[in-house]
Scaffold this active site. Structure first.
Site, PDB file in Angstrom:
ATOM      1  N   LYS A 183      36.574  35.864  34.591  1.00 14.41           N
ATOM      2  CA  LYS A 183      37.411  36.313  33.489  1.00 14.41           C
ATOM      3  C   LYS A 183      38.155  37.578  33.865  1.00 14.41           C
ATOM      4  O   LYS A 183      37.518  38.484  34.401  1.00 14.41           O
ATOM      5  CB  LYS A 183      36.510  36.580  32.279  1.00 14.41           C
ATOM      6  CG  LYS A 183      37.208  37.070  31.064  1.00 14.41           C
ATOM      7  CD  LYS A 183      36.196  37.401  30.004  1.00 14.41           C
ATOM      8  CE  LYS A 183      36.933  38.053  28.861  1.00 14.41           C
ATOM      9  NZ  LYS A 183      36.047  38.623  27.904  1.00 14.41           N
ATOM     10  N   LYS A 186      33.399  39.531  35.443  1.00 12.62           N
ATOM     11  CA  LYS A 186      34.298  39.947  34.368  1.00 12.62           C
ATOM     12  C   LYS A 186      34.944  41.253  34.766  1.00 12.62           C
ATOM     13  O   LYS A 186      34.269  42.248  35.038  1.00 12.62           O
ATOM     14  CB  LYS A 186      33.534  40.107  33.059  1.00 12.62           C
ATOM     15  CG  LYS A 186      34.399  40.642  31.939  1.00 12.62           C
ATOM     16  CD  LYS A 186      33.718  40.577  30.604  1.00 12.62           C
ATOM     17  CE  LYS A 186      34.593  41.178  29.530  1.00 12.62           C
ATOM     18  NZ  LYS A 186      33.953  41.087  28.205  1.00 12.62           N
TER      19      LYS A 186
HETATM   20  C1  PBG Z   1      33.620  41.572  24.635  1.00 17.56           C
HETATM   21  C2  PBG Z   1      34.581  40.535  25.059  1.00 17.56           C
HETATM   22  C3  PBG Z   1      35.926  40.743  25.398  1.00 17.56           C
HETATM   23  C4  PBG Z   1      36.475  39.488  25.589  1.00 17.56           C
HETATM   24  C5  PBG Z   1      35.460  38.543  25.399  1.00 17.56           C
HETATM   25  N1  PBG Z   1      34.287  39.215  25.084  1.00 17.56           N
HETATM   26  C6  PBG Z   1      36.741  41.989  25.447  1.00 17.56           C
HETATM   27  C7  PBG Z   1      36.325  43.119  26.274  1.00 17.56           C
HETATM   28  O1  PBG Z   1      35.514  43.009  27.183  1.00 17.56           O
HETATM   29  O2  PBG Z   1      36.837  44.194  25.993  1.00 17.56           O
HETATM   30  C8  PBG Z   1      37.923  39.245  25.925  1.00 17.56           C
HETATM   31  C9  PBG Z   1      38.482  37.924  25.539  1.00 17.56           C
HETATM   32  C10 PBG Z   1      39.962  37.857  25.478  1.00 17.56           C
HETATM   33  O3  PBG Z   1      40.706  38.805  25.814  1.00 17.56           O
HETATM   34  O4  PBG Z   1      40.436  36.795  25.069  1.00 17.56           O
HETATM   35  N2  PBG Z   1      32.549  41.875  25.388  1.00 17.56           N
END
Ligand code: PBG
Length: 331
Positions: free
Chosen positions: A255, A201
């Site tokens: 992601k 991520k």
């Molecule tokens: C939180 C989380 C995020 C997303 C999924 N879980 C945001 C972040 O890490 O700030 C992002 C999903 C999206 O942008 O559609 N842990």
């Protein structure tokens, strides 16, 4: 350079008719490839449109059950849940995440009542519950503390599993949390609750609309670069995936999605495990904005991006377009 094989070989031959293109297609997209992320909010009979994500709403728990039935009827196997926690329940340590009656747990139970056969994937991270918008506990300098956070995430995962979650999806990027969550799930008898690790991520600019949807954008102090990955790095993503698999992840996620398809392909080639991609909020918003500006056909853009994920090696895709795409495929 001359092509000695021409005209014996004409690659356009198999492309010349629709029936032939159908026969030689190397990949297909079906509703069964989709995971539908949904936002939950307090109240009854509430649908609250998210301004930054045209076409996406937050739903109250009763209405989320309708979405679960809709997903089931469309052939979507799994939905992912994200709570917009009321601001008076957000705190420094995000303790509302551990409340067995929080929004998330009530939504899980409502969905399991309404559509028991659909998979429910739940995000494990503290950001929808903290007053500072970070995924974990921060020290005075704003650094997110790994081990204390990981211990809380274990409890959060157990609360969600007890409510009926089928797939625990830690999205926090703390070191060691997959192993800690796995052993706790085993100890508590949740042996068939899966873990889909947000393994690679990235600290991405594509998450903006999501942070609006869960109400954390205005709260977030600083950025998430001391825990989420640097977009410069690919080898490191492979190390993250290797560790999460060794700790017991059943599947891994990359992601954001489209800008990181090279990572999806490398993970698939190296590990041969189920790989998922999250086509995140900013990617969704870009497609919607492009379509609204007349720069492309919305339906075609949606389906082409989903095919790209399959071609890159994804078992499935988390996408806010899931219901729309499934409807398009139903014809
Ligand atoms: C939180 C989380 C995020 C997303 C999924 N879980 C945001 C972040 O890490 O700030 C992002 C999903 C999206 O942008 O559609 N842990």
């Amino acid at each position: 350079m001359t092509n000695a094989a021409f005209p014996a070989l004409r690659l356009r031959r198999t492309r010349s008719t629709a029936w032939s293109r159908a026969l030689v297609a190397e990949n297909r997209v079906s509703p069964a490839d989709l995971i539908w992320p949904l936002f939950i909010t307090e109240g009854r009979a509430v649908e609250e449109p998210v301004a930054a994500l045209p076409g996406v709403s937050r739903w109250s728990v009763d209405r989320i059950a309708d979405r679960a039935r809709e997903a089931r009827d469309l052939g979507i196997p799994c939905i992912a849940l994200f709570p917009n926690t009321p601001h008076d329940k957000r705190s420094q340590d995000g303790r509302e995440a551990l409340n067995p009656d929080n929004l998330m747990c009530r939504a899980i139970r409502a969905i399991k009542d309404a559509a028991p056969d659909i998979g429910v994937l739940t995000d494990v991270a503290l950001d929808p519950y903290t007053a500072h918008g970070h995924d974990g506990i921060v020290d005075e300098s704003g650094y997110v503390l790994n081990d204390i956070t990981s211990a809380l995430l274990v409890d959060q995962a157990l609360v969600q599993a007890a409510a009926g979650s089928d797939v625990i999806a830690p999205s926090d990027m703390m070191d060691g949390r997959v192993g800690a969550i796995r052993s706790a799930l085993e100890r508590e008898g949740h042996v068939n609750v899966q873990i889909m690790a947000y393994a690679a991520k990235y600290a991405s600019a594509f998450y903006g609309p999501f942070r609006d949807a869960v109400g954390s954008r205005g709260l977030l102090k600083g950025d998430k670069k001391n825990y989420q990955m640097d977009p410069a790095n690919g080898e490191e993503a492979l190390r993250e995936v290797a560790l999460d698999l060794a700790e017991g992840a059943d599947s891994v996620m990359v992601k954001p999605g489209l800008p990181y398809l090279d990572i999806v392909r490398r993970v698939k080639d190296r590990f041969e495990v189920p790989v998922f991609a999250y086509q995140v909020s900013g990617e969704y918003a870009m497609i919607e904005a492009a379509a609204a500006a007349g720069a492309g056909d919305r339906d075609a853009l949606v389906m082409e991006t989903l095919m790209a994920f399959k071609r890159a090696g994804c078992s499935g895709v988390l996408t806010y377009h899931a219901a729309h795409a499934a409807r398009l495929m139903a014809g």
